[in-house]
Design a protein around this motif. Structure first.
Motif, short mmCIF file in Angstrom:
data_model
loop_
_atom_site.label_atom_id
_atom_site.label_comp_id
_atom_site.label_asym_id
_atom_site.label_seq_id
_atom_site.Cartn_x
_atom_site.Cartn_y
_atom_site.Cartn_z
N UNK A 45 0.83 -1.20 0.00
CA UNK A 45 0.00 0.00 0.00
C UNK A 45 0.87 1.26 0.00
N UNK A 46 1.91 1.26 0.80
CA UNK A 46 2.80 2.41 0.92
C UNK A 46 4.23 1.96 0.67
N UNK A 47 4.95 2.61 -0.24
CA UNK A 47 6.34 2.21 -0.53
C UNK A 47 7.23 2.31 0.71
N UNK A 48 8.15 1.36 0.85
CA UNK A 48 9.06 1.34 2.00
C UNK A 48 9.90 2.62 2.06
N UNK A 49 10.29 3.13 0.91
CA UNK A 49 11.12 4.34 0.90
C UNK A 49 10.37 5.52 1.48
N UNK A 50 9.08 5.65 1.18
CA UNK A 50 8.28 6.75 1.71
C UNK A 50 8.16 6.64 3.23
N UNK A 51 7.92 5.42 3.71
CA UNK A 51 7.79 5.22 5.16
C UNK A 51 9.08 5.60 5.88
N UNK A 55 9.58 8.69 8.58
CA UNK A 55 10.07 8.44 9.93
C UNK A 55 11.37 9.19 10.22
N UNK A 56 12.27 9.25 9.25
CA UNK A 56 13.52 9.97 9.48
C UNK A 56 13.26 11.46 9.64
N UNK A 57 12.32 12.02 8.87
CA UNK A 57 11.97 13.45 9.02
C UNK A 57 11.33 13.71 10.38
N UNK A 58 10.47 12.80 10.82
CA UNK A 58 9.84 12.98 12.13
C UNK A 58 10.86 12.89 13.25
N UNK A 59 11.81 11.96 13.15
CA UNK A 59 12.84 11.84 14.18
C UNK A 59 13.74 13.07 14.20
N UNK A 61 12.68 15.99 13.63
CA UNK A 61 11.86 17.12 14.06
C UNK A 61 11.32 17.96 12.93
N UNK A 62 11.49 17.53 11.70
CA UNK A 62 11.02 18.27 10.52
C UNK A 62 9.60 17.81 10.16
N UNK A 63 8.64 18.24 10.97
CA UNK A 63 7.25 17.79 10.81
C UNK A 63 6.61 18.32 9.52
N UNK A 64 6.99 19.53 9.11
CA UNK A 64 6.43 20.09 7.88
C UNK A 64 6.83 19.27 6.65
N UNK A 65 8.09 18.86 6.59
CA UNK A 65 8.55 18.05 5.47
C UNK A 65 7.91 16.66 5.49
N UNK A 66 7.75 16.11 6.70
CA UNK A 66 7.09 14.80 6.82
C UNK A 66 5.65 14.91 6.32
N UNK A 67 4.98 15.98 6.69
CA UNK A 67 3.59 16.19 6.24
C UNK A 67 3.54 16.34 4.72
N UNK A 68 4.52 17.06 4.15
CA UNK A 68 4.56 17.23 2.70
C UNK A 68 4.79 15.90 1.99
N UNK A 69 5.68 15.08 2.54
CA UNK A 69 5.93 13.76 1.95
C UNK A 69 4.68 12.90 1.99
N UNK A 70 3.98 12.93 3.13
CA UNK A 70 2.76 12.13 3.25
C UNK A 70 1.70 12.63 2.26
#
Length: 93
Positions: A45-51, A55-59, A61-70
């Motif tokens: 359902x979701x590519x491993x690279x995206x996941x 997770x690396x962006x969230x760790x 602290x770059x929540x905006x970039x993580x949200x953009x990726x999602x």
């Protein structure tokens, strides 16, 4: 013989043709469940690279970039589903 005093073979015979229908439907239901377990696993359902990117962006602290990726991943999924539907509808014409 079990607690009810009837064996499985006797119950099968007493059930008649309905037992074969129930057995067939049970096999079909099991096949559908196994298919969905395989088809809906996380990697399909979701590519491993995206996941891992999210997770690396969230760790970091770059929540905006993580949200953009999602959001980008969701848009690609929706766009891909729209293309699939249009291809499928063209085949049915």
């Amino acid at each position: 013989m079990n607690i009810t005093g009837i064996t499985l073979a006797e119950a099968w015979r007493n059930g008649g043709p309905l037992m074969w229908v129930l057995a067939g439907l049970s096999v079909i239901a099991l096949a559908i469940i196994l298919y969905l377990l395989v088809a809906q696993r996380r990697g399909a359902v979701t590519p491993h690279a995206l996941i891992s990117d999210v997770f690396s962006r969230l760790q970091a602290g770059d929540h905006g970039e993580a949200r953009r990726l999602i959001s980008g991943g969701i848009e690609k999924s929706i766009d891909g589903f729209g293309k699939f539907r249009s291809i499928r509808s063209r085949r049915n014409l």
